[in-house]
Design an enzyme around this catalytic site. Structure first.
Site, PDB file in Angstrom:
ATOM      1  N   LYS A 256       0.846  -1.207   0.000  1.00 15.16           N
ATOM      2  CA  LYS A 256       0.000   0.000   0.000  1.00 15.16           C
ATOM      3  C   LYS A 256       0.875   1.249   0.000  1.00 15.16           C
ATOM      4  O   LYS A 256       1.682   1.452   0.903  1.00 15.16           O
ATOM      5  CB  LYS A 256      -0.919  -0.002   1.224  1.00 15.16           C
ATOM      6  CG  LYS A 256      -1.713   1.294   1.435  1.00 15.16           C
ATOM      7  CD  LYS A 256      -2.626   1.231   2.662  1.00 15.16           C
ATOM      8  CE  LYS A 256      -3.266   2.586   2.961  1.00 15.16           C
ATOM      9  NZ  LYS A 256      -4.126   2.564   4.170  1.00 15.16           N
ATOM     10  N   ASP A 261      -2.592  10.117   3.889  1.00 14.37           N
ATOM     11  CA  ASP A 261      -3.999   9.734   4.035  1.00 14.37           C
ATOM     12  C   ASP A 261      -4.727  10.737   4.931  1.00 14.37           C
ATOM     13  O   ASP A 261      -4.658  10.651   6.156  1.00 14.37           O
ATOM     14  CB  ASP A 261      -4.081   8.320   4.643  1.00 14.37           C
ATOM     15  CG  ASP A 261      -5.519   7.848   4.805  1.00 14.37           C
ATOM     16  OD1 ASP A 261      -6.430   8.512   4.270  1.00 14.37           O
ATOM     17  OD2 ASP A 261      -5.721   6.798   5.459  1.00 14.37           O
ATOM     18  N   LYS A 268     -10.190  12.746   8.417  1.00 11.58           N
ATOM     19  CA  LYS A 268      -9.729  12.305   9.738  1.00 11.58           C
ATOM     20  C   LYS A 268      -9.677  13.488  10.697  1.00 11.58           C
ATOM     21  O   LYS A 268      -9.493  14.620  10.261  1.00 11.58           O
ATOM     22  CB  LYS A 268      -8.309  11.718   9.627  1.00 11.58           C
ATOM     23  CG  LYS A 268      -8.221  10.381   8.958  1.00 11.58           C
ATOM     24  CD  LYS A 268      -6.776   9.900   8.908  1.00 11.58           C
ATOM     25  CE  LYS A 268      -6.663   8.550   8.232  1.00 11.58           C
ATOM     26  NZ  LYS A 268      -7.313   7.454   8.947  1.00 11.58           N
ATOM     27  N   GLU A 340      -9.486   3.748   2.194  1.00 12.94           N
ATOM     28  CA  GLU A 340      -8.955   3.874   0.830  1.00 12.94           C
ATOM     29  C   GLU A 340      -7.918   2.813   0.509  1.00 12.94           C
ATOM     30  O   GLU A 340      -7.698   2.484  -0.647  1.00 12.94           O
ATOM     31  CB  GLU A 340      -8.361   5.275   0.630  1.00 12.94           C
ATOM     32  CG  GLU A 340      -6.900   5.458   1.076  1.00 12.94           C
ATOM     33  CD  GLU A 340      -6.692   5.267   2.581  1.00 12.94           C
ATOM     34  OE1 GLU A 340      -7.683   5.358   3.319  1.00 12.94           O
ATOM     35  OE2 GLU A 340      -5.537   5.007   2.995  1.00 12.94           O
ATOM     36  N   ARG A 342      -7.824  -0.421   0.985  1.00 13.58           N
ATOM     37  CA  ARG A 342      -8.409  -1.595   0.321  1.00 13.58           C
ATOM     38  C   ARG A 342      -8.837  -1.268  -1.099  1.00 13.58           C
ATOM     39  O   ARG A 342      -8.827  -2.125  -1.971  1.00 13.58           O
ATOM     40  CB  ARG A 342      -9.569  -2.144   1.167  1.00 13.58           C
ATOM     41  CG  ARG A 342     -10.693  -1.179   1.375  1.00 13.58           C
ATOM     42  CD  ARG A 342     -11.597  -1.547   2.535  1.00 13.58           C
ATOM     43  NE  ARG A 342     -11.054  -1.131   3.826  1.00 13.58           N
ATOM     44  CZ  ARG A 342     -11.663  -1.352   4.991  1.00 13.58           C
ATOM     45  NH1 ARG A 342     -12.812  -1.994   5.047  1.00 13.58           N
ATOM     46  NH2 ARG A 342     -11.110  -0.936   6.109  1.00 13.58           N
TER      47      ARG A 342
HETATM   48  N1  BES Z   1      -4.292   4.334   6.987  1.00 13.62           N
HETATM   49  C1  BES Z   1      -5.459   4.086   7.746  1.00 13.62           C
HETATM   50  C2  BES Z   1      -5.251   3.047   8.834  1.00 13.62           C
HETATM   51  C3  BES Z   1      -4.544   3.520  10.075  1.00 13.62           C
HETATM   52  C4  BES Z   1      -5.184   4.355  10.970  1.00 13.62           C
HETATM   53  C5  BES Z   1      -3.296   3.050  10.359  1.00 13.62           C
HETATM   54  C6  BES Z   1      -4.531   4.721  12.130  1.00 13.62           C
HETATM   55  C7  BES Z   1      -2.655   3.421  11.523  1.00 13.62           C
HETATM   56  C8  BES Z   1      -3.269   4.257  12.413  1.00 13.62           C
HETATM   57  C9  BES Z   1      -6.577   3.579   6.856  1.00 13.62           C
HETATM   58  O1  BES Z   1      -6.597   4.084   5.560  1.00 13.62           O
HETATM   59  C10 BES Z   1      -7.861   3.983   7.491  1.00 13.62           C
HETATM   60  O2  BES Z   1      -8.117   5.160   7.569  1.00 13.62           O
HETATM   61  N2  BES Z   1      -8.641   3.019   7.924  1.00 13.62           N
HETATM   62  C11 BES Z   1      -9.866   3.295   8.574  1.00 13.62           C
HETATM   63  C12 BES Z   1     -10.884   2.297   8.106  1.00 13.62           C
HETATM   64  C13 BES Z   1     -12.297   2.603   8.564  1.00 13.62           C
HETATM   65  C14 BES Z   1     -12.788   3.857   7.871  1.00 13.62           C
HETATM   66  C15 BES Z   1     -13.160   1.444   8.234  1.00 13.62           C
HETATM   67  C16 BES Z   1      -9.634   3.157  10.085  1.00 13.62           C
HETATM   68  O3  BES Z   1      -8.892   2.271  10.508  1.00 13.62           O
HETATM   69  O4  BES Z   1     -10.150   3.997  10.827  1.00 13.62           O
HETATM   70 ZN    ZN Z   2      -4.806   4.701   4.829  1.00 12.27          ZN
HETATM   71 MN    MN Z   3      -7.664   5.920   5.459  1.00 13.25          MN
END
Ligand code: BES
Ligand code: ZN
Ligand code: MN
Length: 484
Positions: A256, A261, A268, A340, A342
């Site tokens: 990835k 992000d 976020k 994003e 996935r």
């Molecule tokens: N890059 C993030 C995952 C992440 C978040 C890694 C915090 C490390 C620390 C990923 O793209 C993401 O935002 N995932 C979301 C998924 C949710 C919207 C289903 C998450 O984990 O909050």
């Molecule tokens: Zn991410």
């Molecule tokens: Mn994300």
């Protein structure tokens, strides 16, 4: 850094020529393999209460009597294994950190194996890494530039192999750390692509970089949807290590490569958002693994695939509820633009089909839920294939880069149902790391597949904020084991 091994015997330790001697000792007072001078220093330290033979304890001795080396450090290991050896080395190296030690010699009471030598290289390389790209004023790196691992004759060959393997892996780990540490304005998808090309030139990998038009032709509607909110051009990177006959099915690594992000329209919260520059940790680990392969040249084919873009909100950004068509033909309702990873990985997985892979392993900082489940020590491992899962777990154990297997029961798929597309891109909060893996699984019918969620292990937060370079060790060991 120059790593060497030197065959010696315990009775000669006091004559070791180096700026410092670091001795990893056992918790059992009767099991120390030391000469008389060293034993005298150790016994006195124990008797005076200055050193308890308990794991984690260290003692620094300046100008020890009867020794050539000007500095001596004892560090106590919990047991004879490579992991305890590494923990003891880290503690011992901390004692020497700001001293003028250029040449360090290391001895142990445990019998050394390949893994110990590898662990030494990892511990030392970690201790001397300093990030400077955007902070040239950072404290000077330790002057340490030469490390000698003292070994008996019986272990010498294994130690030599371990040092070599360790040097290749840590070169990859350091590359991965450096890429991931660089801020998103200094490290874009274009920089990732340039890095891949550089590696290709240096080590003879074939490297291909697809742009937006290429991805449009391929029908990567899901990847394109994530990339469309950013002004930074997307890159889809493909690199090949050709170590075996053309017809030999490759190991495919997919990383990835979200260089930042924000969450997109599902934006976020501001706190800690800076850490989303590390969201290309999977991509960095694929580059790092190739760096290691470049040195070790295993006799098998390996392909690295890195879908890379930014996830940004903008007037052109993908919106919650938008339905996109993935390269596989399956449609996806983008319920949350922050899921994003996935969305870019699914098209990369479909792209991987063309290589008729032996196995595909994707690596991604995919979910905050994985951090909640496993914390920062073990990466999440997902695979329906028991043999593949076992091989990856074993590789993680051997590399001291551990993972933990998580479930993938069909029941978890329920959460991804959508009324408007073949699937939604999120389930609920519950089991979030698993539903993310279940989403990816829908794109892996044509090959053996495993997924590593490195959200908790790719970087550290807090005072020691920075990328770890994981899981380069796990991936390299996995590939080397397959090449044997
Ligand atoms: N890059 C993030 C995952 C992440 C978040 C890694 C915090 C490390 C620390 C990923 O793209 C993401 O935002 N995932 C979301 C998924 C949710 C919207 C289903 C998450 O984990 O909050
Ligand atoms: Zn991410
Ligand atoms: Mn994300």
């Amino acid at each position: 850094m120059n790593f060497r091994s030197l065959i010696t015997t315990p009775d000669k330790l006091c004559g070791t020529v180096a700026d410092a001697l670091l001795v990893v000792v056992a918790t059992d007072p009767d099991r120390q393999a030391l000469d008389a001078s060293l034993q005298a220093v150790l016994s006195e330290a124990i008797n005076s209460g200055d050193l308890a033979l308990k794991a984690g304890r260290t003692l620094y001795v300046h100008r020890p009597v009867g020794m050539k080396a000007a500095r001596l450090v004892f560090s106590v290991a919990a047991d004879d294994g490579a992991k305890a050896f590494k923990v003891a080395l880290v503690a011992g190296l901390a004692q020497l950190k700001s001293l003028g030690v250029k040449h360090l010699a290391v001895a142990a009471s445990a019998a050394l194996e390949e893994a110990h030598a590898e662990a030494l290289v990892a511990a030392v390389t970690d201790a001397v890494y300093v990030y400077r790209h955007t902070k040239p004023s950072a404290a000077a790196a330790p002057v340490l530039d030469r490390v000698t691992l003292l070994t008996d004759k019986a272990s010498a060959q294994a130690v030599q192999r371990g040092l070599k393997r360790g040097e290749a892996i840590t070169a990859g780990v350091t590359l991965a750390r450096e890429c991931a540490n660089r801020p998103a304005n200094h490290y874009t998808p274009s920089n990732l692509a340039a890095e891949a090309k550089r590696l290709g030139k240096a080590y003879g990998f074939k490297v291909e970089v697809l742009d937006r038009k290429d991805c449009e032709k391929l029908g990567m509607g899901s990847f394109l949807a994530v990339a469309q909110g950013s002004d930074e051009p997307l890159k889809f990177i493909v690199m090949r290590h050709e170590g075996a006959a053309k017809a030999s099915p490759p190991v495919v690594l997919v990383g990835k490569g979200i260089t930042f992000d924000t969450g997109g329209i599902s934006i976020k919260p501001a706190g800690d958002m800076d850490e989303m520059k590390f969201d290309m940790g999977g991509a960095a680990s694929v580059l790092g693994t190739f760096r290691a392969l470049g040195e070790l040249r295993p006799k098998l084919n390996v392909i690295g695939i890195i879908p890379s873009c930014e996830n940004m909100p903008s007037g052109r950004a993908v919106k919650p509820g938008d339905v996109v068509t993935s390269m596989s033909g399956q449609t996806i309702e983008v319920l949350n633009t922050d899921a994003e990873g996935r969305l870019i990985l699914c098209d990369a997985l479909t792209y991987a089909e063309r290589f008729k892979p032996a196995v595909v392993v994707d690596v991604a900082t995919l979910t905050g839920a994985c951090v909640i489940a496993l914390g920062h020590h073990r990466s999440g491992l997902f695979s329906a294939d028991d043999a593949l899962a076992e091989a990856l777990l074993a590789a993680g154990g051997a590399a001291l880069d551990p993972a933990w297997r998580m479930p993938l029961d069909d029941e978890y798929e329920e959460a991804l149902k959508s009324n408007f597309a073949d699937m939604g891109n999120v389930g609920g909060r519950a089991g979030g790391a698993i539903t993310a893996a279940m989403f990816l699984k829908k794109f892996t019918a044509k090959f053996r597949w495993a997924h590593l969620d490195i959200a908790g292990t790719a970087w550290k937060s807090g005072a020691a904020k920075g990328a770890t370079g994981r899981p380069v060790g796990l991936l390299t060991h996995f590939i080397l084991a397959r090449a044997r």
